[in-house]
Design a protein around this motif. Sequence first.
Motif, PDB file in Angstrom:
ATOM      1  N   TYR A 109       0.346   1.620  -1.292  1.00  0.00           N
ATOM      2  CA  TYR A 109      -0.568   2.251  -0.346  1.00  0.00           C
ATOM      3  C   TYR A 109      -0.171   1.898   1.073  1.00  0.00           C
ATOM      4  CZ  TYR A 109      -4.761   2.959   2.429  1.00  0.00           C
ATOM      5  OH  TYR A 109      -5.625   3.324   3.414  1.00  0.00           O
ATOM      6  N   LYS A 110       0.019   0.616   1.259  1.00  0.00           N
ATOM      7  CA  LYS A 110       0.360   0.172   2.616  1.00  0.00           C
ATOM      8  C   LYS A 110       1.706   0.751   3.048  1.00  0.00           C
ATOM      9  CE  LYS A 110      -2.406  -3.874   3.298  1.00  0.00           C
ATOM     10  NZ  LYS A 110      -2.500  -5.349   3.248  1.00  0.00           N
ATOM     11  N   LYS A 111       2.599   0.819   2.076  1.00  0.00           N
ATOM     12  CA  LYS A 111       3.921   1.314   2.392  1.00  0.00           C
ATOM     13  C   LYS A 111       3.857   2.780   2.868  1.00  0.00           C
ATOM     14  CE  LYS A 111       8.544   0.831   0.530  1.00  0.00           C
ATOM     15  NZ  LYS A 111       9.316   0.244  -0.574  1.00  0.00           N
ATOM     16  N   LEU A 112       3.076   3.553   2.108  1.00  0.00           N
ATOM     17  CA  LEU A 112       2.987   4.972   2.463  1.00  0.00           C
ATOM     18  C   LEU A 112       2.195   5.179   3.751  1.00  0.00           C
ATOM     19  CD1 LEU A 112       2.604   6.605  -1.040  1.00  0.00           C
ATOM     20  CD2 LEU A 112       4.595   6.522   0.445  1.00  0.00           C
ATOM     21  N   VAL A 113       1.137   4.389   3.915  1.00  0.00           N
ATOM     22  CA  VAL A 113       0.384   4.469   5.171  1.00  0.00           C
ATOM     23  C   VAL A 113       1.304   4.127   6.330  1.00  0.00           C
ATOM     24  CG1 VAL A 113      -1.415   3.354   6.530  1.00  0.00           C
ATOM     25  CG2 VAL A 113      -1.874   4.057   4.178  1.00  0.00           C
ATOM     26  N   LYS A 114       2.141   3.123   6.064  1.00  0.00           N
ATOM     27  CA  LYS A 114       3.084   2.740   7.104  1.00  0.00           C
ATOM     28  C   LYS A 114       4.024   3.902   7.436  1.00  0.00           C
ATOM     29  CE  LYS A 114       6.232  -0.668   6.890  1.00  0.00           C
ATOM     30  NZ  LYS A 114       6.736  -1.928   6.321  1.00  0.00           N
ATOM     31  N   LEU A 116       4.397   5.349  10.978  1.00  0.00           N
ATOM     32  CA  LEU A 116       5.743   5.253  11.535  1.00  0.00           C
ATOM     33  C   LEU A 116       6.195   6.632  12.018  1.00  0.00           C
ATOM     34  CD1 LEU A 116       7.478   2.698  11.666  1.00  0.00           C
ATOM     35  CD2 LEU A 116       8.893   3.699   9.858  1.00  0.00           C
ATOM     36  N   GLY A 117       5.936   7.601  11.159  1.00  0.00           N
ATOM     37  CA  GLY A 117       6.311   8.977  11.524  1.00  0.00           C
ATOM     38  C   GLY A 117       5.626   9.396  12.800  1.00  0.00           C
ATOM     39  N   ALA A 118       4.330   9.140  12.851  1.00  0.00           N
ATOM     40  CA  ALA A 118       3.566   9.558  14.027  1.00  0.00           C
ATOM     41  C   ALA A 118       4.055   8.833  15.276  1.00  0.00           C
ATOM     42  CB  ALA A 118       2.090   9.297  13.797  1.00  0.00           C
ATOM     43  N   ILE A 119       4.264   7.514  15.126  1.00  0.00           N
ATOM     44  CA  ILE A 119       4.620   6.720  16.305  1.00  0.00           C
ATOM     45  C   ILE A 119       6.041   7.035  16.760  1.00  0.00           C
ATOM     46  CG2 ILE A 119       5.111   4.367  17.075  1.00  0.00           C
ATOM     47  CD1 ILE A 119       2.641   3.581  15.295  1.00  0.00           C
ATOM     48  N   LEU A 120       6.940   7.161  15.775  1.00  0.00           N
ATOM     49  CA  LEU A 120       8.316   7.489  16.130  1.00  0.00           C
ATOM     50  C   LEU A 120       8.373   8.860  16.797  1.00  0.00           C
ATOM     51  CD1 LEU A 120      10.693   5.594  15.552  1.00  0.00           C
ATOM     52  CD2 LEU A 120      11.470   7.260  13.865  1.00  0.00           C
ATOM     53  N   PHE A 122      -5.970  11.058   2.228  1.00  0.00           N
ATOM     54  CA  PHE A 122      -5.440  11.273   0.888  1.00  0.00           C
ATOM     55  C   PHE A 122      -4.912   9.968   0.287  1.00  0.00           C
ATOM     56  CE2 PHE A 122      -1.456  11.800  -1.460  1.00  0.00           C
ATOM     57  CZ  PHE A 122      -1.961  12.348  -2.618  1.00  0.00           C
ATOM     58  N   LEU A 123      -4.130   9.281   1.069  1.00  0.00           N
ATOM     59  CA  LEU A 123      -3.559   8.036   0.573  1.00  0.00           C
ATOM     60  C   LEU A 123      -4.655   7.035   0.258  1.00  0.00           C
ATOM     61  CD1 LEU A 123      -0.467   7.638   2.917  1.00  0.00           C
ATOM     62  CD2 LEU A 123      -0.496   8.276   0.496  1.00  0.00           C
ATOM     63  N   LYS A 124      -5.641   7.009   1.110  1.00  0.00           N
ATOM     64  CA  LYS A 124      -6.703   6.044   0.912  1.00  0.00           C
ATOM     65  C   LYS A 124      -7.413   6.345  -0.398  1.00  0.00           C
ATOM     66  CE  LYS A 124     -10.523   3.763   3.243  1.00  0.00           C
ATOM     67  NZ  LYS A 124      -9.968   2.421   2.905  1.00  0.00           N
ATOM     68  N   GLN A 125      -7.719   7.582  -0.605  1.00  0.00           N
ATOM     69  CA  GLN A 125      -8.444   7.958  -1.803  1.00  0.00           C
ATOM     70  C   GLN A 125      -7.620   7.704  -3.056  1.00  0.00           C
ATOM     71  OE1 GLN A 125     -10.982  10.798  -2.553  1.00  0.00           O
ATOM     72  NE2 GLN A 125     -12.034  10.785  -0.602  1.00  0.00           N
ATOM     73  N   THR A 126      -6.332   7.983  -2.959  1.00  0.00           N
ATOM     74  CA  THR A 126      -5.507   7.906  -4.158  1.00  0.00           C
ATOM     75  C   THR A 126      -5.090   6.486  -4.485  1.00  0.00           C
ATOM     76  OG1 THR A 126      -4.522   9.803  -3.071  1.00  0.00           O
ATOM     77  CG2 THR A 126      -3.732   9.266  -5.263  1.00  0.00           C
ATOM     78  N   LEU A 127      -4.717   5.775  -3.470  1.00  0.00           N
ATOM     79  CA  LEU A 127      -4.030   4.513  -3.729  1.00  0.00           C
ATOM     80  C   LEU A 127      -4.825   3.276  -3.344  1.00  0.00           C
ATOM     81  CD1 LEU A 127      -0.539   5.643  -2.502  1.00  0.00           C
ATOM     82  CD2 LEU A 127      -1.186   5.177  -4.850  1.00  0.00           C
ATOM     83  N   ASP A 128      -5.870   3.484  -2.622  1.00  0.00           N
ATOM     84  CA  ASP A 128      -6.578   2.292  -2.146  1.00  0.00           C
ATOM     85  C   ASP A 128      -7.931   2.215  -2.840  1.00  0.00           C
ATOM     86  OD1 ASP A 128      -7.029   0.026  -0.710  1.00  0.00           O
ATOM     87  OD2 ASP A 128      -8.068   1.120   0.892  1.00  0.00           O
ATOM     88  N   GLY A 129      -8.053   1.322  -3.750  1.00  0.00           N
ATOM     89  CA  GLY A 129      -9.324   1.168  -4.441  1.00  0.00           C
ATOM     90  C   GLY A 129      -9.111   0.226  -5.605  1.00  0.00           C
TER      91      GLY A 129
END
Lengths: 623, 371
Positions: free
Chosen positions: B46-51, B55-59, B31-38
């Motif tokens: 984009y990078k911030k939200l991907v992060k 971060l959520g997953a890793i934490l 979703f983020l890629k489609q919306t914010l990356d292009g």
Amino acid sequence: MAISLSFFPIISTLLLVLSKVTEAANGTVVYDFNIGWVTSNPDGAFERTTIGINGEWPLPIIRATVGDQVIVNVKNDLGNQTTTLHFHGLFMNGTTEMDGPAQVSQCGIPPGSSFTYNFTVNQPGTYWYHSHDKGQYPDGLRAPLIITDPDFPYADQMDEEIVLSLSDWYHDQMQVWIPKFINKANPTGAEPVPQAALMNDTQNLTVPVQPGKTYLFRVVNIGAFAGQYLWFEGHNMTIVEVDGVYTDPAEAELIYIAAAQRYSFMVTTKNETSVNYAIVSSMDTSLFDTIPDGLNWNVTGWLVYNDTKDKPEPALVDEFDDFDDFTLTPYDKMALLPEPDQVVSLDVIMDNLGNGKPYAFFGNVTYVSQKVPTLYTVMSTGENASNPTVYGEFSHPFVLEHNQIVEIVVNNLDTGKHPFHLHGHNFQAIARSDEDAGVFDSTNSTQTTYPAIPMRRDTFVLKPAGYIVLRFQADNPGVWLFHCHIEWHVDQGLIATMVEAPLELQKTLTIPQNHFDACAAGGVPYTGNAAGNTVDVLDLSGANVAPKPLPAGFTPRGIVAMTFSALAALLGLATIVWYGLADMGAATMRSEEKRIAAMNHETTDITPVGGSVNSESDEARRR
Amino acid sequence: MTASVFAVPVFFVVFRETIETVIVVSVLLAFLKQTLDGPQRDVKTYKKLVKQVWLGAILGLLICLIVGAGIIAVFYTKGRDAWTHTEYYWEGSFALVAAIIIGILGAALLRVSKLQDKWRVKLALALESQPVTSSGKRGAFKRFCEKYCMFFVPFITVVREGLEAIVFIAGVSFSSPATAVPLAVVVGLIAGCAIGYILYKGGASSKLQIFLVVSTCLLYLVAAGLFSRSVWYFEAQDWNNAVGSDAAELGAGAGSYDIDRSVWHVNFGNPELNGGGGWGIFNAILGWTNSATYGSVISYNLYWLCVILGFLAMRYKEVKGHWPLRKAKEEKDALSSGSPSLAGSGVFEKQHEEKKTVEAVTTVPARTISE
């Protein structure tokens, strides 16, 4: 604490006097038993309400001599429970109405009522009496019953007799335990584990003995559940009787006595008195699903040669190498009964019914008490008494013809031990498999090679996932239960009913009026079929039945629920798709137009396109 | 023997938990890629939200490793499984929170598909930069959750699934050779991640609207299952408490469930037993259970009912300009009132910018399909 000598002749005599025994010259023994609640604390750990007789507990031993007429006048003073007495192991030949199981050969004696048991004993040996109503006897109503034999074959080899009862012990009443046990929250049917083991209804029993003498121990397991391993340190036992059947002498170091079994054995004392020896009885923990913290499954007593010496702690035993009772030979050398006229094949199954509770089954039938005691149905259904239908499906009846040879095959589809008991008979135990041997196969000649002189008894242990084969002759008209003698399993319905020669019974039997009075007082019907129907005795509608079995797989309810769930999901997905693919909508479009206009205005106003982070935060701050 | 090298139940558990996690994570990323990356997108945001997502997953992974280690330590030192006494309470709570968050997020994602591209970016940015203030504590909390939802969703999902997997693996390695565990875990992880990657690739390269519709459907299927299971878990814990042991250890038959609450019970396809095999995956995606209770069935249907009503209401508002059962306000007010956002309408609808005069009105496409 320890009641030493409690069953020694003198004290026993005293007890007999206390319980108003009168032995008339004609060989009649009369006991007046007022059965009521007392408190007791035999394990010194918990004082509980216990069922006593004439205000006393432990209960008196019933004693009689072969040929005596025994009359037990029972008055139920419990106030809140019915009761009965069963005289375990006595054939009651001609007096099946005196056998005792409630709703089988009598009505439970209601509180306040009296009831007379009147029978003649023709069998010598070691027996016991206990309540046979509502799983009641572990509350205390159980004690030995000894029939003395003037012609005891080993009389010249023994000096003195000692009665030893073994028992498990619970701190709560059965009416508290049973609802917890037969409960959907106990789906595995884990039997309550006893809190203690008792020896002569106490612990640390001392048995004073004299050197160089031979004592005849009569041992009865009067427990509810646990089998007991029994041994005497430093002494061997010479078994001479099991369940009232004299045997050829057999040496044993350690015996296993299942609930309801009896052994008589001779123990010869040592010639010196410097050391006392432990008597250990150890509950069979393999029967327990869990072993609670702090449970001591052993009970210890001592052969006391010398009162001033220590009573040594028993040594630990690594392994129980118990005597195999199948190898015993009856003293009378009664030969193997001929091929059976009727075979009753029963599979032991533990399972849950539709209410989620655990039950025990023979085949697919779990026993349920019927509205009319089975014996009274025999007496009031005429010719139809030979039709098993009248006894109700859930009394699990088998009608046996007079004098035919009956073979009972029991296959254990369960993983526990079960001591099976037949009322009214000794059976020849002609086969017993090892554990995990599977189901009996009558066509397999290695399984059907029976001993020429099989051992006989009335309670015989079936091993886990194994089988037993029993034979007897139906020479005792009556209504006799065949059941596991673990009281929990009785409560769960591991019972079948043998209706033996019912038409013969009708001819010979008269039920005493005071037995019917007990029914009337308790509001229990005593004529008609199992359902109490006196008009059409083949109409069993209204008879007591077991709960329905658990539903298998998807019921209509489940299918409806599944359909609704699937429908809800599909509708939901359709809504999502519909929403996701729809236009923006008039209102949103209008607001969107405004927003974009505003945004355009804003972005051109403050920062170039793209550098939006700052502008947005600025805007936010402005607001 | 294979049994000593590859513990099949462990594989299925890890696979199942991984799939559930990667569905959530990869949908978010795509979703983020489609919306914010292009082209004309904001790479920084984009990078911030991907992060945030990572971060959520890793934490989440980290936390469940730590907690899992603690559990295993207790498990081995005390010799009994402390976790299993309350296991289902935990699972039920996590499942409940996950179901609610996914429910809100899903609507938000789907709504985005209708907004114009430029606006989408704007909203994301606005959300990103919004200070945590505004009306009262509840508002602040809401804002906080909205702002960091890209963090919380993967975080909670990973914690829940991870803990479940760890506890199960600990239990298995207690009874079967420990050598059988690592390979099964690794293969399960790889298989799960592979599916996640395919999902991400597929999602990121297809048309945004189609992708969003499909992935929202998938998310809601998972969420409805989670919601139903959370109720199921609470009831199962209740049953375990009554039985006094882990009823799942009784197998799939009688006694493993409370007959009085049962709607259906079949002795196959128990997703809780030994990883459940294929049924476990069926359970993870569609909320299958072999032992449905009134609670779990009703909650499943109720969840869908709420979803349906929610979308109907949103659609109503989109067309009429106000919520159903509310008075149509003056258009201007209706849009500026900051109406309480129903599930999902909230996340990207934050602005109160209507105070400004409308100037140039550019054409708004009736619907937006990403290029």
